[in-house]
Design an enzyme around this catalytic site. Structure first.
Site, PDB file in Angstrom:
ATOM      1  N   CYS A 136       0.840  -1.202   0.000  1.00  0.00           N
ATOM      2  CA  CYS A 136       0.000   0.000   0.000  1.00  0.00           C
ATOM      3  C   CYS A 136       0.877   1.255   0.000  1.00  0.00           C
ATOM      4  O   CYS A 136       1.826   1.361   0.786  1.00  0.00           O
ATOM      5  CB  CYS A 136      -0.888  -0.025   1.249  1.00  0.00           C
ATOM      6  SG  CYS A 136      -1.853   1.466   1.468  1.00  0.00           S
ATOM      7  N   CYS A 357     -13.655  19.608   7.254  1.00  0.00           N
ATOM      8  CA  CYS A 357     -13.441  18.494   6.317  1.00  0.00           C
ATOM      9  C   CYS A 357     -14.619  18.374   5.353  1.00  0.00           C
ATOM     10  O   CYS A 357     -14.760  17.356   4.676  1.00  0.00           O
ATOM     11  CB  CYS A 357     -13.247  17.190   7.091  1.00  0.00           C
ATOM     12  SG  CYS A 357     -14.639  16.801   8.168  1.00  0.00           S
TER      13      CYS A 357
END
Ligand SMILES: C[S@@+](CC[C@H](N)C(=O)[O-])C[C@H]1O[C@@H](n2cnc3c(N)ncnc32)[C@H](O)[C@@H]1O
Length: 400
Positions: A136, A357
């Protein structure tokens, strides 16, 4: 053949047939969709790149690795700009700050048992198939290095057919792991979990809500002060993102001697600001404030910090309570802070650093402040959610 006309804010391509929403395409691309739904890119965009991660094809963890960094940066900035302009607001956009690859220090992974032992990874896109992601490109090396521990934990914590959630956070003292499982925690299992935590150097292991092992407190460093957050507590996604937000917040509040930090969490902003100013930290979760308070008491050369557990949606600080402060920092969850922003607008506070956010609630709350006489000189988009459709925003609000 379809042409991709634009991307939604979730990164899905709007196709020229007016109905199809296609994943992993870019504006201007011509694509063919076969009967079985297979997508073929006929004419690729100049912004298309080979995905940096070999897992991208199968893993659903990232959505935007098929586009170059400049495209993603402009797309994210544009999402915020559109939300702001839709409210009739104007501002300067500072250059976007994008966290580097392999910097995500916290991840929610899934684990399940296999014939050979266990598998830990992310789900494929819109399905419950799990993919292992040993290479990853998003997670920090420390999180990747915790995979063997998480696999061993899955063998103990997961039933034969089920799946468990594993939230792992990087800490200097070793991975801080929270497991969500419906398996019963027996005395025998406790012994095995303690041995596992020791073997793999976990700092803490929490089973649902119950701390099972704490070998070394998993402290996070907030401006030189160590704080041990409650298990699973909010933490900015990357160290880079946190540092960028903090430096903007410090710049905005630099002249304030007394600051109120609203939605303060465990003190990401409170404690660094307390080097220069008195800070009152307000937050809904008492456990987070207890952690913050403990950090402050053990910290060095910090000004006074006070804490208050309070639901700021239902009971925002009123204008008269805000009178004591020279500046406010506000960092609400996705829903924004409608009620608290309304009282800030009505207060005598002239300096606000807002972190958000969610571009939509950010723009709504920004408009309330601007309508009350604040200027919004600049906005900065911080991409600490690299290759995902999420954005983080920090903005300055000042009034004379
Ligand atoms: C985006 S996080 C920011 C935390 C902190 N400023 C940081 O940077 O680490 C939002 C915080 O708001 C808190 N929160 C959510 N709803 C709340 C509410 N109704 N009243 C007060 N705090 C709330 C959450 O517990 C969380 O700590």
């Amino acid at each position: 053949m379809l042409t991709i006309e634009s991307l939604t804010h979730l990164g899905m391509g709007r196709a020229s047939d007016g109905r199809s929403l296609l994943p992993r395409v870019l504006p201007g691309e011509e694509v063919d969709v076969a009967q079985d739904g297979t997508l073929r890119i006929v004419t690729p965009s100049v912004d298309r790149v080979a995905a940096p991660c070999r897992h991208f094809k199968s893993c659903g963890g990232c959505a935007m690795q098929h586009a170059n960094d400049a495209f993603v940066a402009a797309w994210k900035q544009d999402i915020v700009a559109k939300a702001v302009h839709a409210r009739g607001l104007d501002t300067d956009f500072r250059d976007i700050a994008t966290s580097p690859p392999t910097s995500r220090r916290r991840a929610k992974l899934s684990g399940r048992r296999t014939k050979k032992g266990a598998m830990v990874g992310f789900h494929t896109r819109a399905s419950d198939t799990l993919v292992a992601v040993p290479d990853c490109q998003l997670l920090t090396p420390a999180l990747i290095a915790s995979f063997p521990a998480l696999e061993a934990l899955t063998v103990l914590a997961c039933s034969r057919k089920g799946e468990i959630d594993l939230t792992v956070t990087e800490a200097n003292t070793g991975p801080d792991v929270l497991v969500a499982t419906d398996k019963e925690l027996t005395p025998q299992l406790r012994v095995e979990l303690a041995a596992l935590a020791n073997q793999f150097g976990l700092s803490r292991l929490v089973w649902n809500d119950e701390p099972v092992v704490m070998i070394n407190p998993p402290a996070q460093d907030f401006g030189g002060t160590g704080v041990v957050p409650p298990p699973g507590a909010f933490l900015q996604a990357t160290k880079h993102g946190e540092a960028t937000l903090l430096s903007a917040v410090q710049e905005i509040t630099v002249k304030a001697a007394c600051v109120v930090d609203l939605f303060a969490g465990c003190g990401t902003f409170t404690l660094p600001l307390a080097k220069y100013a008195e800070v009152h930290a307000v937050e809904g979760e008492a456990a987070m404030l207890n952690a913050l308070d403990r950090g402050w008491r053990e910290g060095h050369q910090l000004r006074r910090v006070t804490t208050e557990t309070r639901d700021l949606f239902r009971r925002p600080l009123e204008a008269d309570e805000l009178r004591h402060f020279d500046a406010a920092v506000i960092d609400p969850p996705r829903a924004g802070a409608e009620a608290q922003i309304a009282t800030l607008a009505a207060s005598e506070i002239n300096t606000i650093a807002m972190v958000s956010c969610n571009p939509v609630t950010f723009a709504r709350d920004a408009q309330t402040l601007v309508d009350a006489g604040f200027a919004m000189p600049w906005v900065q988009v911080v991409d600490q959610f690299r290759w995902s459709p999420h954005v983080e925003i920090v903005a300055a609000f000042t009034r004379k």
